[in-house]
Design a protein around this motif. Structure first.
Motif, PDB file in Angstrom:
ATOM      1  N   ALA A   3       0.865  -1.181   0.000  1.00 50.29           N
ATOM      2  CA  ALA A   3       0.000   0.000   0.000  1.00 50.29           C
ATOM      3  C   ALA A   3       0.897   1.225   0.000  1.00 50.29           C
ATOM      4  CB  ALA A   3      -0.911   0.007   1.228  1.00 50.29           C
ATOM      5  N   GLY A   4       0.718   2.082  -1.002  1.00 54.19           N
ATOM      6  CA  GLY A   4       1.641   3.187  -1.153  1.00 54.19           C
ATOM      7  C   GLY A   4       3.017   2.630  -1.453  1.00 54.19           C
ATOM      8  N   HIS A   5       4.001   3.011  -0.666  1.00 54.93           N
ATOM      9  CA  HIS A   5       5.361   2.499  -0.848  1.00 54.93           C
ATOM     10  C   HIS A   5       5.750   1.520   0.253  1.00 54.93           C
ATOM     11  CE1 HIS A   5       6.243   5.139  -4.189  1.00 54.93           C
ATOM     12  NE2 HIS A   5       5.846   6.189  -3.491  1.00 54.93           N
ATOM     13  N   ASP A  20       9.138   0.218  -6.305  1.00 58.85           N
ATOM     14  CA  ASP A  20       7.974   0.901  -5.731  1.00 58.85           C
ATOM     15  C   ASP A  20       7.859   0.704  -4.225  1.00 58.85           C
ATOM     16  OD1 ASP A  20       7.429  -1.841  -6.252  1.00 58.85           O
ATOM     17  OD2 ASP A  20       5.275  -1.482  -6.065  1.00 58.85           O
ATOM     18  N   ARG A  79       9.511   1.052  -0.501  1.00 60.20           N
ATOM     19  CA  ARG A  79      10.549   1.797   0.206  1.00 60.20           C
ATOM     20  C   ARG A  79      10.722   1.327   1.655  1.00 60.20           C
ATOM     21  NH1 ARG A  79       9.383   8.061  -1.637  1.00 60.20           N
ATOM     22  NH2 ARG A  79       9.267   7.664  -3.897  1.00 60.20           N
ATOM     23  N   GLN A 110       2.908   2.793  11.441  1.00 59.97           N
ATOM     24  CA  GLN A 110       2.611   3.621  10.278  1.00 59.97           C
ATOM     25  C   GLN A 110       3.409   4.921  10.300  1.00 59.97           C
ATOM     26  OE1 GLN A 110       0.456   2.677   7.610  1.00 59.97           O
ATOM     27  NE2 GLN A 110       1.676   4.353   6.739  1.00 59.97           N
ATOM     28  N   ASP A 141       5.944   5.954   7.406  1.00 59.20           N
ATOM     29  CA  ASP A 141       5.793   7.228   6.692  1.00 59.20           C
ATOM     30  C   ASP A 141       7.095   8.019   6.715  1.00 59.20           C
ATOM     31  OD1 ASP A 141       3.150   6.646   6.138  1.00 59.20           O
ATOM     32  OD2 ASP A 141       2.338   7.905   7.750  1.00 59.20           O
ATOM     33  N   CYS A 191       9.501   6.525   4.217  1.00 59.62           N
ATOM     34  CA  CYS A 191       9.111   6.786   2.834  1.00 59.62           C
ATOM     35  C   CYS A 191       9.292   8.251   2.435  1.00 59.62           C
ATOM     36  CB  CYS A 191       7.657   6.368   2.608  1.00 59.62           C
ATOM     37  SG  CYS A 191       7.391   4.585   2.694  1.00 59.62           S
ATOM     38  N   TRP A 232      11.325  12.566  -4.938  1.00 57.68           N
ATOM     39  CA  TRP A 232      10.782  11.317  -4.381  1.00 57.68           C
ATOM     40  C   TRP A 232       9.564  11.547  -3.490  1.00 57.68           C
ATOM     41  CZ3 TRP A 232      15.837  12.940  -3.274  1.00 57.68           C
ATOM     42  CH2 TRP A 232      16.020  13.509  -2.010  1.00 57.68           C
ATOM     43  N   ARG A 233       9.276  12.810  -3.153  1.00 52.62           N
ATOM     44  CA  ARG A 233       8.074  13.118  -2.365  1.00 52.62           C
ATOM     45  C   ARG A 233       7.023  13.835  -3.192  1.00 52.62           C
ATOM     46  NH1 ARG A 233       9.694  16.409   2.654  1.00 52.62           N
ATOM     47  NH2 ARG A 233      11.846  15.736   2.455  1.00 52.62           N
TER      48      ARG A 233
END
Length: 261
Positions: A11-13, A48, A50, A194, A198, A201, A259-260
């Motif tokens: 999910a996401g990275h 994809d 991280r 989380q 975060d 990432c 990257w952000r």
């Protein structure tokens, strides 16, 4: 890829690898060892992804070796025993050497080989009700394949105690010894994991990868001319890298790095 003993979701990275044998407290068997190795090897190559969270379903994080697997090992030849031990060692190395930072989300018991998994991770977030144990000596065994990771995480003196006493210890002790990075209540476990994912990432993927490798390569080395030259070369190389130039440039220009974006 289909897994019988794990679930893997992205999910996401962030990839989450979840041990999924709750009926046996997520104990290892040959299948889980092979699947964990394959999963971490695969995630290491994904651009994809991280960060990786290592979690578990059920009441325990991991109880160590599966009893049926242990019964089977009792009849192994010397060559079979060595090959089996190498598969476990390879799995732990796949977690430790994963090119992505690994965050262990620990609840319940982490015993024996489960302790090895925890110690192979880069960041350990544990519920304050979690318990840890290097139980091998009770069975006439020793925590050999997990030792390189446990000794790095616990330190030599604590390892000297817990390897030979096989005492269980609580999360507060694990935090004091440096094994647990953050000790939280069970209801804060997911939010804390989380938050850390975060943060990982948000950083340069290349810098995160190289920082992880830097710690592994430098820890325990003598500070001599070779190490000084090595570290100087590393910073010179990363300054000249695409992400190094982008990161410094975006900071000076007061803009968001690519990257952000």
């Amino acid at each position: 890829m289909h897994y019988d003993t794990l679930t893997v979701a992205v999910a996401g990275h962030v990839a989450t690898v979840t041990l999924n044998r709750p009926d046996v407290r997520n104990a290892f068997n040959e299948t889980m060892i092979a699947e964990l190795t394959a999963a971490f090897d695969a995630l290491s190559t994904r651009d994809d992804v991280r960060a990786v969270v290592l979690a578990a379903n059920g009441k325990a994080f991991c109880a160590g070796a599966d009893l049926n697997w242990m019964k089977k090992m009792a009849g192994y030849s010397d060559d079979e025993n060595r090959a089996d031990a190498m598969r476990l060692a390879r799995m732990l190395s796949a977690v430790y050497r994963c090119t992505k930072p690994v965050v262990a989300r620990v609840h319940g018991d982490a015993y024996a080989g489960g302790m090895g998994l925890v110690c192979a991770a880069d960041v350990v977030v544990a519920a304050d009700s979690a318990h840890f144990c290097l139980s091998e000596a009770r069975l006439g065994l020793m925590p050999a394949t997990i030792a390189p990771y446990v000794i790095r995480a616990l330190g030599e003196q604590a390892s000297r105690r817990y390897f030979v006493t096989a005492e269980a210890f609580d999360c507060a002790t694990a935090e004091r010894l440096g094994l647990v990075s953050e000790r939280v209540s069970a209801d804060q476990l997911d939010a804390t994991v989380q938050r850390i994912a975060d943060a990982l990432c948000a950083n340069s993927p290349n810098a995160v990868r190289e920082c992880k490798r830097l710690v592994q390569d430098v820890a325990g080395r003598t500070i001599d001319a070779a190490l000084i030259e090595d570290t100087a070369n590393r910073i010179a190389n990363i300054r000249a890298s695409d992400e190094g130039r982008e990161g410094v440039g975006s900071f000076l220009d007061k803009r968001t790095p690519s990257w952000r974006a």
